[in-house]
Design a protein around this motif. Structure first.
Motif, PDB file in Angstrom:
ATOM      1  N   ASP A  98      48.750  35.368 -19.286  1.00  0.00           N
ATOM      2  CA  ASP A  98      47.371  34.758 -19.237  1.00  0.00           C
ATOM      3  C   ASP A  98      46.280  35.839 -19.226  1.00  0.00           C
ATOM      4  OD1 ASP A  98      48.351  32.233 -19.081  1.00  0.00           O
ATOM      5  OD2 ASP A  98      48.514  32.367 -17.074  1.00  0.00           O
ATOM      6  N   ALA A  99      46.541  36.997 -18.429  1.00  0.00           N
ATOM      7  CA  ALA A  99      45.627  37.949 -18.271  1.00  0.00           C
ATOM      8  C   ALA A  99      46.259  39.395 -17.656  1.00  0.00           C
ATOM      9  CB  ALA A  99      44.689  37.693 -17.345  1.00  0.00           C
TER      10      ALA A  99
ATOM     11  N   THR B 219      45.339  43.317 -15.632  1.00  0.00           N
ATOM     12  CA  THR B 219      44.542  44.204 -14.989  1.00  0.00           C
ATOM     13  C   THR B 219      45.278  45.489 -14.891  1.00  0.00           C
ATOM     14  OG1 THR B 219      43.908  42.420 -13.833  1.00  0.00           O
ATOM     15  CG2 THR B 219      43.763  44.722 -12.744  1.00  0.00           C
TER      16      THR B 219
ATOM     17  N   ARG C 235      49.309  38.589 -15.523  1.00  0.00           N
ATOM     18  CA  ARG C 235      49.247  37.039 -14.771  1.00  0.00           C
ATOM     19  C   ARG C 235      49.855  36.199 -15.502  1.00  0.00           C
ATOM     20  NH1 ARG C 235      45.217  37.024 -10.659  1.00  0.00           N
ATOM     21  NH2 ARG C 235      44.407  38.986 -10.330  1.00  0.00           N
ATOM     22  N   TYR C 236      51.065  35.526 -15.085  1.00  0.00           N
ATOM     23  CA  TYR C 236      51.247  34.169 -15.817  1.00  0.00           C
ATOM     24  C   TYR C 236      51.405  33.100 -14.722  1.00  0.00           C
ATOM     25  CZ  TYR C 236      53.872  37.553 -18.951  1.00  0.00           C
ATOM     26  OH  TYR C 236      54.306  38.575 -19.971  1.00  0.00           O
TER      27      TYR C 236
ATOM     28  N   SER D 236      40.447  46.772 -19.554  1.00  0.00           N
ATOM     29  CA  SER D 236      40.428  46.470 -18.186  1.00  0.00           C
ATOM     30  C   SER D 236      40.344  47.586 -17.489  1.00  0.00           C
ATOM     31  CB  SER D 236      41.804  45.858 -17.894  1.00  0.00           C
ATOM     32  OG  SER D 236      42.056  45.817 -16.489  1.00  0.00           O
TER      33      SER D 236
ATOM     34  N   SER E 292      38.005  45.378 -14.570  1.00  0.00           N
ATOM     35  CA  SER E 292      38.117  43.943 -14.161  1.00  0.00           C
ATOM     36  C   SER E 292      39.281  43.470 -15.107  1.00  0.00           C
ATOM     37  CB  SER E 292      36.693  43.257 -14.796  1.00  0.00           C
ATOM     38  OG  SER E 292      36.622  43.543 -16.128  1.00  0.00           O
ATOM     39  N   ARG E 293      39.807  42.168 -14.695  1.00  0.00           N
ATOM     40  CA  ARG E 293      40.681  41.289 -15.481  1.00  0.00           C
ATOM     41  C   ARG E 293      40.324  41.112 -16.639  1.00  0.00           C
ATOM     42  NH1 ARG E 293      42.553  35.669 -13.233  1.00  0.00           N
ATOM     43  NH2 ARG E 293      40.749  35.012 -14.534  1.00  0.00           N
ATOM     44  N   VAL E 294      41.322  41.095 -17.610  1.00  0.00           N
ATOM     45  CA  VAL E 294      41.010  40.729 -19.250  1.00  0.00           C
ATOM     46  C   VAL E 294      41.811  39.684 -19.390  1.00  0.00           C
ATOM     47  CG1 VAL E 294      40.938  41.457 -21.536  1.00  0.00           C
ATOM     48  CG2 VAL E 294      40.149  43.224 -19.749  1.00  0.00           C
ATOM     49  N   ASP E 295      41.316  38.552 -19.781  1.00  0.00           N
ATOM     50  CA  ASP E 295      42.117  37.341 -20.395  1.00  0.00           C
ATOM     51  C   ASP E 295      42.595  37.609 -21.711  1.00  0.00           C
ATOM     52  OD1 ASP E 295      41.479  36.080 -18.020  1.00  0.00           O
ATOM     53  OD2 ASP E 295      39.543  35.127 -18.759  1.00  0.00           O
ATOM     54  N   ILE E 296      43.971  37.097 -21.824  1.00  0.00           N
ATOM     55  CA  ILE E 296      44.445  37.204 -23.168  1.00  0.00           C
ATOM     56  C   ILE E 296      44.258  36.017 -23.971  1.00  0.00           C
ATOM     57  CG2 ILE E 296      46.574  37.870 -24.325  1.00  0.00           C
ATOM     58  CD1 ILE E 296      45.502  40.000 -22.580  1.00  0.00           C
ATOM     59  N   GLY E 297      43.734  35.997 -24.967  1.00  0.00           N
ATOM     60  CA  GLY E 297      43.414  34.858 -25.890  1.00  0.00           C
ATOM     61  C   GLY E 297      44.816  34.222 -26.431  1.00  0.00           C
TER      62      GLY E 297
END
Length: 349
Positions: free
Chosen positions: A193-194, A196, A217-218, A339, A344-349
């Motif tokens: 999902d993201a 860092t 992050r999952y 990131s 910062s956290r980067v969301d994965i599209g």
């Protein structure tokens, strides 16, 4: 295509000498026809009968080559892969695929347009310890894995004089070891999902990152990927925690060390790792002690990559590593850099 697939190898640096040439030579159905190198004597010290071309262009111009293997500095991947595809050659390129997502996307499209096979050498899918971890997860031995930690730590206090240590696109440990660890994570868990990422240059004189710590992050589950160059004490290669137990494995896959010291396939003990991991099964009743089990490590098998490439070209099966899966690795490498730069956290599209 009938008979052996004829292979040309561009460059004869560490990756060619240690990995690709020995594996190609050992693989039934592949024939290494020629190497391009400005130092023919270096090639012939290892392979006296092998043809040597003075440049990549001369090698690509040969009509007797079906597959081109490109284990060159990262910044050259895009140009060389594109040139090989344009003259009708199938291609294997070392990881990382390229140095930008845009380059990787263009090459995926070109390979599809040319109806050619394009693969990336993510060989650590066939590490002994990774094959063991994958089997444990597939068999749900740990239940649902909620924490996965993958370390590739080394003690290299001196900055070497080599392109990986110099400031240039695709250099540094994140694009080197990070590509391996990201690919393994994608195989096991899919796209996160993201991400860092923390990067650092920790050694005196380091001009590029020699440390990274990434968190993928999952949902509520976490994947931690870590590598450092100043780690003298042994650290666990893999640590997994699940709803039914934990698994910890020390030591690196032995195949690179085997190739480096000159071992050649076939070998009756190839890829065997005597350092087995420990499985801890959690308490099932109050007052019970956890159960400890030594889990034998499955043998590693780098040759499986080239047998898969052979079979794909001959129409016998899928590519062992698709260009599209390597493109996913590139997307995470770039997201990680974003990131690290923004903190910062980067969301994965």
């Amino acid at each position: 295509m009938k008979g052996a697939i004829r292979v040309g190898l561009i460059g004869y640096g560490m990756a060619s000498k240690r990995f690709h040439a020995p594996l190609i030579m050992a693989q039934e159905g592949l024939t290494l026809v020629s190497v391009s190198s400005s130092d023919a004597d270096k090639v012939r010290m290892d392979w006296p009968a092998l043809s040597v071309e003075a440049s990549p262009e001369a090698l690509l111009a040969r009509d007797d080559i079906d597959l081109v293997v490109i284990p060159t500095p990262n910044a050259t991947h895009y140009t060389l892969v594109k040139a090989a595809l344009e003259v009708g050659k199938h291609v294997v390129v070392d990881k990382p695929f390229t140095v930008t997502v845009a380059e990787a996307e263009e090459l995926c499209l070109l390979a599809a347009t040319q109806k050619l096979w394009l693969s990336v050498f993510h060989n650590r899918r066939w590490d002994a310890d990774f094959l063991t971890v994958r089997n444990l997860i597939d068999c749900r031995t740990l239940g649902d894995v909620v924490h996965f930690e993958s370390h590739f730590d080394r003690f290299r206090p001196e900055v070497a004089q080599r392109w990986r240590e110099e400031p240039a696109p695709g250099s540094g440990i994140w694009f080197d070891l990070g590509a391996h660890l990201l690919d393994q994570s994608l195989v096991l868990f899919g796209r996160p999902d993201a991400i860092t990422l923390d990067l650092a240059n920790q050694r005196d004189g380091a001009q590029v990152d020699d440390y990274f710590h990434a968190v993928l992050r999952y949902g509520n589950h976490r994947v931690v990927l870590h590598a450092g160059s100043l780690v003298a004490a042994p650290s666990a290669r893999f640590t997994l925690h699940g709803t039914q137990g934990s698994y910890v494995k020390y030591g690196l896959d032995p195949q690179e060390a085997m190739l480096q010291r000159g071992d050649r396939l076939p070998s009756p003990h190839w890829g065997e790792d005597w350092r087995h991991g420990m499985l801890t099964i959690g308490q099932v009743r109050e007052g019970c002690q956890p159960e400890l089990h030594e889990i034998p490590t499955l043998p590693g098998d780098y040759l499986a990559f080239y047998s898969g490439v052979r079979d794909a070209i001959l129409g016998r099966g899928p590519l062992p590593v698709t260009a599209e899966s390597a493109l996913d690795v590139m997307r995470l490498l770039e997201a990680g850099i974003q990131s690290a730069e923004t903190g910062s956290r980067v969301d994965i599209g």
